[in-house]
Design an enzyme around this catalytic site. Structure first.
Site, PDB file in Angstrom:
ATOM      1  N   PRO A   2       1.109  -1.400  -0.308  1.00  0.00           N
ATOM      2  CA  PRO A   2      -0.471  -0.369   0.142  1.00  0.00           C
ATOM      3  C   PRO A   2       0.777   1.652   0.187  1.00  0.00           C
ATOM      4  CG  PRO A   2      -0.834  -1.343   1.742  1.00  0.00           C
ATOM      5  CD  PRO A   2       0.717  -2.482   0.925  1.00  0.00           C
ATOM      6  N   GLU A   3       0.148   2.470  -0.876  1.00  0.00           N
ATOM      7  CA  GLU A   3       1.099   3.548  -1.004  1.00  0.00           C
ATOM      8  C   GLU A   3       0.497   4.532  -0.186  1.00  0.00           C
ATOM      9  OE1 GLU A   3       2.385   4.732  -5.221  1.00  0.00           O
ATOM     10  OE2 GLU A   3       3.229   2.262  -4.912  1.00  0.00           O
ATOM     11  N   HIS A 100      -5.141 -15.784  10.507  1.00  0.00           N
ATOM     12  CA  HIS A 100      -4.747 -14.192  10.274  1.00  0.00           C
ATOM     13  C   HIS A 100      -4.777 -12.799  11.391  1.00  0.00           C
ATOM     14  CE1 HIS A 100      -2.631 -16.414   7.104  1.00  0.00           C
ATOM     15  NE2 HIS A 100      -3.775 -16.683   6.582  1.00  0.00           N
ATOM     16  N   ARG A 122       0.898 -12.255   5.873  1.00  0.00           N
ATOM     17  CA  ARG A 122       2.291 -11.795   5.155  1.00  0.00           C
ATOM     18  C   ARG A 122       3.357 -11.462   6.282  1.00  0.00           C
ATOM     19  NH1 ARG A 122       3.335 -11.206  -0.664  1.00  0.00           N
ATOM     20  NH2 ARG A 122       5.486 -12.546  -0.182  1.00  0.00           N
TER      21      ARG A 122
END
Length: 287
Positions: A2-3, A100, A122
């Site tokens: 994500p930016e 998660h 992740r």
């Protein structure tokens, strides 16, 4: 990863729930993400009131009434999730949802309690609890350049920061010391809108073109935020929705397709600069 627009989209989604809320029933479900969670994180968050939601570069900031700020980096797959209903007080600790989800808490505002979870499949994201007064000197923030949507970012700033730099303009704009939070997608898009070749030496870009570039950086970021960011693979906002700006890319990911600039007969090309893909139109982006 994500930016800035994606992180800002998450911030805006969390703000109505967390700003002014008291945190309760904090549950930590594993010891670490990319780095270990802060020591005694649940105890330090329990009972704290979130003053507001902020963003610095690609970090989410939650200044707390305790004098500390909870800092979160989403990494590649980090997501905050909100319970879909305004559900009132929990009588038990907020349950974990999914294998998660690594942190969960309740945000209490008046008579309303909302369950907030943080999941990261992740585990490239991370969190920190930093004394609020020390944020500017913390290693994560010390040396960061101005925010591209802030008043300190301008063509004049770029002219000073890039003076005599032989490195190309594309890679230079990814330097977080020059401007904070810009990422690969939006640098490609801004350079296209400004019609500047990514191969141009940064120190060779004229002051008028840097003024145009600064304006286009703001424009493309604001357009992306208005569209909820870009979802290429994993990004989702706090409500679980996807961004839509990827449907408006002019060059990113469009190698081999016709240039989108009016009157240009060029074709979008892909090159690699400093290990990152650059998409551009050689016909209308000039040195």
């Amino acid at each position: 990863m994500p930016e800035l627009p994606e992180v800002e989209t998450v911030r805006r989604g969390l703000e109505p729930v967390l700003s002014g809320a008291r945190l309760t029933r904090v549950r930590q479900n594993r010891p670490d993400l990319r780095f270990p969670f802060p020591d005694r994180l649940p105890e330090r968050l329990e009972g704290a009131v979130v003053a507001r939601l902020e963003r610095r570069a690609k970090y989410l900031l939650m200044p707390l009434s305790t004098g500390e700020t909870l800092v979160t980096h989403l990494g590649m797959t980090g997501r905050f999730t909100l319970d879909g209903d305004q559900i009132g007080e929990f009588e038990e600790a907020a349950p974990a949802t999914g294998k998660h989800e690594h942190l969960s808490l309740c945000a209490v505002r008046g008579r309303t309690t909302t369950r907030v979870g943080f999941a990261d499949a992740r585990r490239f994201g991370f969190m920190g609890l930093i004394p609020t007064d020390d944020l500017d000197v913390h290693p994560w923030f010390a040396g960061l350049g101005p925010e591209p949507l802030g008043n300190a970012f301008s063509g004049a700033h770029l002219a000073e920061a890039l003076a005599r730099k032989k490195q190309n303009i594309k890679v230079s704009l990814l330097d977080q010391r020059i401007v904070a939070g810009l990422g690969n997608i939006y640098v490609c898009e801004a350079l296209f809108r400004a019609r500047i070749s990514p191969l141009t030496a940064a120190g060779k870009v004229s002051r008028p073109r840097l003024e145009t570039l600064a304006a286009e950086v703001r424009n493309v970021l604001n357009d992306a935020i208005a569209a909820g960011g870009s979802t290429l693979r994993d990004f989702a906002n706090a409500e679980g929705g996807q961004g839509w700006f990827q449907h408006r890319f002019d060059v990113y990911g469009r190698a081999g397709k016709p240039c989108a600039m009016d009157g240009c007969a060029g074709v979008v090309d892909r090159i690699v600069q400093a290990g990152r893909s650059t998409f551009w139109c050689p016909a209308c982006q000039k040195r």
